[in-house]
Each structure stands twice: as C-alpha cells, then as structure tokens.
Design an enzyme around this catalytic site. Structure first.
Site, PDB file in Angstrom:
ATOM      1  CB  ILE A 204      -0.833   0.085   1.302  1.00  0.00           C
ATOM      2  CG1 ILE A 204      -1.481  -1.261   1.621  1.00  0.00           C
ATOM      3  CG2 ILE A 204      -1.907   1.170   1.231  1.00  0.00           C
ATOM      4  CD1 ILE A 204      -1.795  -1.362   3.102  1.00  0.00           C
ATOM      5  CG  HIS A 205       2.882   3.181  -3.048  1.00  0.00           C
ATOM      6  ND1 HIS A 205       2.605   2.088  -3.814  1.00  0.00           N
ATOM      7  CD2 HIS A 205       3.054   4.219  -3.905  1.00  0.00           C
ATOM      8  CE1 HIS A 205       2.625   2.436  -5.087  1.00  0.00           C
ATOM      9  NE2 HIS A 205       2.880   3.712  -5.186  1.00  0.00           N
ATOM     10  NE  ARG A 206      -1.018   4.051  -7.155  1.00  0.00           N
ATOM     11  CZ  ARG A 206      -0.416   4.489  -8.236  1.00  0.00           C
ATOM     12  NH1 ARG A 206      -0.300   5.777  -8.447  1.00  0.00           N
ATOM     13  NH2 ARG A 206       0.076   3.657  -9.100  1.00  0.00           N
TER      14      ARG A 206
END
Ligand code: UD1
Length: 359
Positions: A204-206
C-alpha cells in the site's frame, strides 16, 4: 545520438534497465542517466541499480521529499540547467511520477523531443497526482510508447494520434529476464518462514489510501481478518502514516508480517509464490498477472483494465468486507490471454533508432 534518461522512483529503475540494455545494441545511442533523487533510501533506489545492472546515474539531482510543488520545482530547475548544458537529442521519461512530469516540462520548454514510456494510461481520477502527471506528459511527448490497446484509445480520445506506438509493456521484459534468477537465488520465503502458496502479499503506498485514515484503517482491518499470513513490505510513506494516525496496534496482528521495502528479486519471488496479491500499486498489479498470481486492487479504479477483464484482477477499493469476501471467493482463471506483448525494449529502441536516422 544523445539520449537523456530521467528516472527517480523505484518503478522507473525497473523499467529503465531493459531499455538501457537494448540501447547498448546500438552503438550510436549514447545514453546519459539522470536520477532526480525522488527515491533516495538504499532499499528504494541503489539496490535496484545493483540488481538490475542499471548503469550508475551520471547525475543525481538529490531532489528528495517535499510537497508536490516543492519536489517537482526542485527537479524542474535542476533538469533545465542540465538539459541546457548537455543538449540531448531526446529525453526519455517513464510512467507518472513527479520526476516524469518535471523531465517533460523542462524538455518541452527547451524544445527537446520527449519519449514517454508507459504512455496513455488513465484512471480518470484527477485527484491522483499520477493522473495529472500522465496527462501533462502525454500532451508534451513526441514519441508515446503505449503498453496496451486501451492506452492507445485513451490517447486518441484526447486527440493524440501522432507518434503513438503500441509496443507492449516494458515491465514484462524485466520480469521475464530476471524471474529465473530471482526464483533460484532469493531466500525471502525461508527468511520470513513462509511456505509456497500459503500466504498473501500486500503493498500500500498510494496517497489516496495512505493519507486517508479511514481507508488505511479499513484496509488493515480487512488484513487482520484474513486466515493466512500476509506479508507487507512497507513503503516509507505508509510507515509514517501508520505512526501519524496511531494505527500501530491495529497493524500488529499475528498474521500480519511487516517488512522493510524489498529488493526486486525478493519481491518477484514473493509475488510468484503468493496465493493472492493485494495492492494499490500499478506495477504490482501487472507483475501479479505476469507471474500468474490472482490480484486484488485496493483502489476504486485501475489503469490496467485488461487484467480485470481477464478475471485475474479484482477491484475492491478500501472497504473491509469487500476485501475479505473477495479473498474468500477468489478463483484462479483458466484462461491466460497475452496482454502485455513481448520484446518491448527492443521495439522501442528500434523505433527511436529509425526515427533519428531519418533526421
Ligand atoms: C512515487 C510516485 C508514484 C509511484 C511511487 C513508487 C509521485 C507523485 N508518486 O510515490 O506514482 O508509484 O513513487 O514507489 O511521483 N520516502 C522515503 N525514502 C525514499 C523515498 C520516499 O522515506 O527513498 C518517503 C518520504 O517521506 C516521502 C514519501 O516517502 O515524502 C513519499 O515519497 P514520494 O516520492 O513523494 O512519492 P511515493 O509515495 O514514493
């Protein structure tokens, strides 16, 4: 012919390495690599140059972190100076990051032709910084290398038809080239005490997920409810946000295995052997497909519609129940259409060689 390759973020190193190799087959192509410094941690940057044999950057602009405006402005100012003195015949940018848009803006105003690799992708969500970066870059580019037919249609719908080439996806070249080595040499499954096909892999990085506490909480609540181990190599942004939103206790669960960002070989080994990949990354959605691992995309839309239509990718957004139920009911499709082409890097290099021969 003098080429200026501009990279700055992890996925761009993964894409650029294959085109660099392809250019080496054409002695007239002199490539100069500029690293904007957008990603600067060893495990977000240097390790990829080493593993993927990407030639060391000739220049590092050290742009580092900041708000979008600050980060992009720093790169823009430095790139303009460098481009003015190096006078390249062409600049090459990849994907949709702030490094991409800074490179294309600097070049366009100096009248330097631009090649955009991974052109034509759209999420139709302008709240994503990446969408803004893509639109601007595509509208400034002279050579637009599209990974899919959908990308070509997207460009055509915006009136961009000149210089457009459907060459397939360069990440497929990288996966194909390095997968055998990764599977043979990575010890990550052993290191994390995981068995093949008995764990999930998540990233998860957005900003849309990490910067919204409700969405981030909802995703980790789903992860806690899963019946298998879930490995999560944490992007620095996500790590910071977990702290900022006080989610450390939610994230600590016996089945959740947090790790630092992983190198390319470990990531490929984990992705190839996982039951399911859960991600908001564009690159990992594709790698999931390339490695035949079913994928759940933790977003409300995707640029990689083909993978959804083929039944290998499922859009869940960040809703806890939707994520948990999708994991429960997921099936591995029988059919596996070839979506991403082959030999993309050579195709791109050959097109550019031919174009510049014409003068
Ligand atoms: C960027 C891209 C995104 C791409 C992603 C791949 C933009 C707008 N976004 O997002 O499209 O999918 O890269 O990873 O360009 N940080 C570190 N060490 C690093 C790099 C970043 O600690 O080496 C931290 C910093 O606190 C920074 C935050 O991560 O503020 C976010 O980094 P940034 O470069 O802004 O964007 P990404 O989230 O990585």
């Amino acid at each position: 012919m003098k080429l200026l390759t501009i990279v700055g973020a992890r996925p761009q190193f993964i894409k650029a390495c294959m085109l660099s190799k392809a250019f080496k087959k054409h002695p007239q192509m002199e490539e100069i690599i500029i690293h904007t410094g957008q990603h600067y941690d060893y495990n977000m940057s240097d390790v990829f140059f080493k593993q993927l044999n990407l030639p060391e950057a000739d220049y590092n602009l050290g742009a580092g972190s900041g708000t979008h405006g600050e980060q992009t402005a720093k790169m823009l100012a430095e790139l303009e100076k460098l481009m003015s003195s190096l006078k390249p015949d062409l600049i090459i940018v990849y994907g949709d990051t702030n490094s991409t848009v800074a490179g294309s803006l600097a070049a366009a105003k100096l009248h330097i032709p631009i090649a955009h690799i991974e052109s034509g992708l759209r999420s139709f969500n302008k709240k994503m910084p990446e969408e803004i970066n893509r639109i601007i870059t595509d509208h400034l580019s002279d050579y637009l290398f599209c990974p899919t037919d959908t990308a070509v249609i997207n460009l055509s719908n915006e009136g961009i038809r000149k210089g457009v080439h459907q060459t397939g996806d360069i990440m497929y070249d990288t996966v194909t080239f390095f997968k055998p080595h990764a599977l043979q040499h990575s010890t990550i499954l052993k290191d994390l005490a995981l068995a093949e096909q008995d764990y999930y892999l998540a990233t998860i990085h957005r900003a849309e997920n990490t910067d919204d506490p409700v969405r981030l909480k909802s995703i980790f609540t789903a992860f806690r409810q899963l019946k298998k181990n879930i490995v999560i190599p944490l992007h620095p942004r996500t790590k910071n946000k977990i702290k900022e939103f006080n989610l450390s206790s939610l994230v600590s669960s016996p089945n959740i295995k947090l790790a630092d960002p992983l190198n390319y070989f470990d990531m490929i080994a984990l992705a190839a052997n996982a039951n399911i990949i859960l991600t908001d990354s564009g690159g990992l959605q594709k790698e999931a497909y390339m490695l035949r691992t079913p994928c759940i995309t933790l977003r409300d839309e995707t640029e990689w519609l083909e993978t959804v239509e083929a039944g290998w990718n499922h859009l869940t957004g960040a809703d806890t129940n939707t994520i948990v139920n999708t994991v429960k009911n997921i099936q591995t499709p029988q059919a596996y259409p070839l979506l991403f082409g082959e030999g993309t890097a050579d195709k791109i290099a050959n097109i550019l060689v031919k174009e510049f021969k014409k003068g």
